[in-house]
Scaffold this active site. Structure first.
Site, short mmCIF file in Angstrom:
data_model
loop_
_atom_site.label_atom_id
_atom_site.label_comp_id
_atom_site.label_asym_id
_atom_site.label_seq_id
_atom_site.Cartn_x
_atom_site.Cartn_y
_atom_site.Cartn_z
N ARG A 81 17.94 -25.66 21.80
CA ARG A 81 18.05 -24.34 22.45
C ARG A 81 16.68 -23.66 22.51
NH1 ARG A 81 22.06 -19.77 20.21
NH2 ARG A 81 21.00 -20.18 18.25
N ARG A 101 33.04 -11.52 11.78
CA ARG A 101 32.62 -12.79 11.16
C ARG A 101 33.16 -12.94 9.76
NH1 ARG A 101 27.87 -13.86 14.32
NH2 ARG A 101 26.71 -15.64 13.63
N ARG A 157 23.61 -21.74 8.10
CA ARG A 157 24.48 -20.93 8.97
C ARG A 157 25.84 -21.60 9.11
NH1 ARG A 157 20.98 -20.75 14.14
NH2 ARG A 157 22.80 -19.80 15.10
N LYS A 174 29.06 -19.30 22.53
CA LYS A 174 29.62 -17.95 22.71
C LYS A 174 28.77 -17.11 23.65
CE LYS A 174 29.46 -17.18 18.22
NZ LYS A 174 28.90 -18.47 17.74
N ARG A 212 14.42 -20.02 18.52
CA ARG A 212 14.79 -18.99 17.56
C ARG A 212 14.42 -19.45 16.16
NH1 ARG A 212 20.86 -16.81 18.74
NH2 ARG A 212 21.04 -17.12 16.49
P1 AP5 Z 1 24.78 -20.31 22.70
O1 AP5 Z 1 25.57 -19.81 23.84
O2 AP5 Z 1 23.47 -19.67 22.40
O3 AP5 Z 1 25.71 -20.41 21.38
P2 AP5 Z 1 26.27 -19.27 20.42
O4 AP5 Z 1 27.63 -19.68 20.02
O5 AP5 Z 1 26.08 -17.92 21.02
O6 AP5 Z 1 25.28 -19.52 19.21
P3 AP5 Z 1 24.50 -18.52 18.25
O7 AP5 Z 1 23.58 -19.41 17.45
O8 AP5 Z 1 23.85 -17.39 18.97
O9 AP5 Z 1 25.66 -18.01 17.39
P4 AP5 Z 1 25.62 -17.51 15.99
O10 AP5 Z 1 26.99 -16.98 15.87
O11 AP5 Z 1 25.19 -18.46 14.94
O12 AP5 Z 1 24.40 -16.48 15.99
P5 AP5 Z 1 24.28 -14.93 16.28
O13 AP5 Z 1 23.20 -14.74 17.25
O14 AP5 Z 1 25.62 -14.34 16.54
O15 AP5 Z 1 24.55 -21.89 22.94
C1 AP5 Z 1 23.82 -22.68 22.03
C2 AP5 Z 1 23.02 -23.74 22.83
O16 AP5 Z 1 23.95 -24.64 23.44
C3 AP5 Z 1 22.18 -23.17 23.98
O17 AP5 Z 1 21.00 -23.95 24.10
C4 AP5 Z 1 23.07 -23.34 25.22
O18 AP5 Z 1 22.29 -23.50 26.40
C5 AP5 Z 1 23.83 -24.61 24.87
N1 AP5 Z 1 25.21 -24.63 25.38
C6 AP5 Z 1 26.07 -23.58 25.45
N2 AP5 Z 1 27.26 -23.98 25.94
C7 AP5 Z 1 27.16 -25.33 26.15
C8 AP5 Z 1 28.05 -26.32 26.63
N3 AP5 Z 1 29.31 -26.01 26.99
N4 AP5 Z 1 27.62 -27.58 26.74
C9 AP5 Z 1 26.33 -27.92 26.37
N5 AP5 Z 1 25.43 -27.02 25.92
C10 AP5 Z 1 25.84 -25.73 25.80
O19 AP5 Z 1 23.84 -14.40 14.83
C11 AP5 Z 1 22.55 -14.65 14.31
C12 AP5 Z 1 22.48 -14.07 12.89
O20 AP5 Z 1 22.69 -12.64 12.93
C13 AP5 Z 1 23.54 -14.58 11.90
O21 AP5 Z 1 23.17 -15.80 11.29
C14 AP5 Z 1 23.61 -13.42 10.91
O22 AP5 Z 1 22.51 -13.44 10.01
C15 AP5 Z 1 23.48 -12.20 11.82
N6 AP5 Z 1 24.78 -11.72 12.32
C16 AP5 Z 1 25.19 -11.70 13.63
N7 AP5 Z 1 26.43 -11.19 13.73
C17 AP5 Z 1 26.82 -10.88 12.47
C18 AP5 Z 1 28.00 -10.36 11.92
N8 AP5 Z 1 29.06 -10.03 12.70
N9 AP5 Z 1 28.08 -10.17 10.58
C19 AP5 Z 1 27.03 -10.47 9.77
N10 AP5 Z 1 25.87 -10.99 10.22
C20 AP5 Z 1 25.75 -11.20 11.57
#
Ligand code: AP5
Length: 207
Positions: free
Chosen positions: A120, A86, A164, A14, A153
């Protein structure tokens, strides 16, 4: 410009595709994960509250998230929501202060996201995202964009990734049926290269 939600499991890509979509389509990028990490880094009261939930791989309470997003949304700009909503409660809360025009669901298997998250690294200064296998930095350990130090991270440790993913299946996966039932969801295969994923979404947005 439309308000678009990027939905998908942890590590679906994402944040990676959001960075390109924001450049191309001039969205306001609202990533709740990035906003929370910023609050934690600045040790604000919100950051102190969120820190434990994030370290455990649990969701931060809905009302906290909704109030944070509400303050960020600008009615004059198209918004790209990344990692939000979410839960069904967040989706309903969002509808009380703005509209959602389109939901892009990034489909990818758990095995692939676990592989992506274990390799990552992110820039400790600017937050840019890399992958040691698929998107390595030009200089090992250094950010291409700002020269900052690349780190793993805290919540990318295997036991937290497993939690997660379980939380995603329980609380966030039901959003697929929620938005599909409203005719708002488009599925995009995210098990392809970052460029192919970007092109597929860009095509949907232009159509
Ligand atoms: P990346 O682009 O970083 O993936 P992502 O989907 O953004 O993953 P996140 O781990 O950031 O998502 P998440 O939803 O778990 O965490 P968030 O930060 O929102 O890509 C991942 C890896 O793959 C990278 O190394 C990239 O280079 C690689 N990659 C990307 N695309 C690729 C492809 N096509 N092919 C190959 N490799 C690829 O949330 C973190 C925490 O915050 C949550 O656990 C929760 O505690 C809290 N939180 C956040 N939002 C909320 C909410 N709305 N409600 C409640 N708690 C929340």
């Amino acid at each position: 410009m439309k308000n678009v939600v990027l939905l998908g499991p942890p590590g679906a890509g994402k944040g990676t595709v959001a960075a390109r979509l924001v450049q191309e389509f001039k969205f306001l990028h609202v990533s709740t994960g990035d906003m929370l990490r910023e609050e934690v880094a600045q040790n604000t009261p919100l950051g102190q509250l969120a820190k434990g939930y994030m370290a455990r791989g649990e969701l931060v309470p809905d009302e906290v998230i909704l109030s944070m997003v509400r303050q960020r949304v600008d009615a004059k700009k198209g918004v790209l929501f990344d990692g939000f909503p979410r839960t069904i409660a967040q989706a309903e809360g969002l509808e009380r202060f703005t509209t959602v025009d389109l939901v892009i669901f990034l489909e990818v298997e758990q095995e692939e996201v676990v592989r992506r998250l274990s390799s990552r690294v992110v820039c400790s200064a600017c937050g840019a995202v890399y992958n040691l296998i698929t998107q390595p930095p030009r200089v090992q350990g250094k950010c291409d964009q700002c020269g900052g130090t690349l780190v793993q991270r805290e919540d990318d440790k295997p036991e937290v990734v497993a939690r997660r993913f379980a939380v995603y299946m329980r609380d966030s996966a039901p959003l697929v049926a929620y938005y599909e039932g409203r005719g708002m969801l488009r599925r995009v295969r995210a098990d392809r290269s970052p460029d192919e994923v970007f092109q597929a979404i860009a095509e949907v947005l232009r159509s």
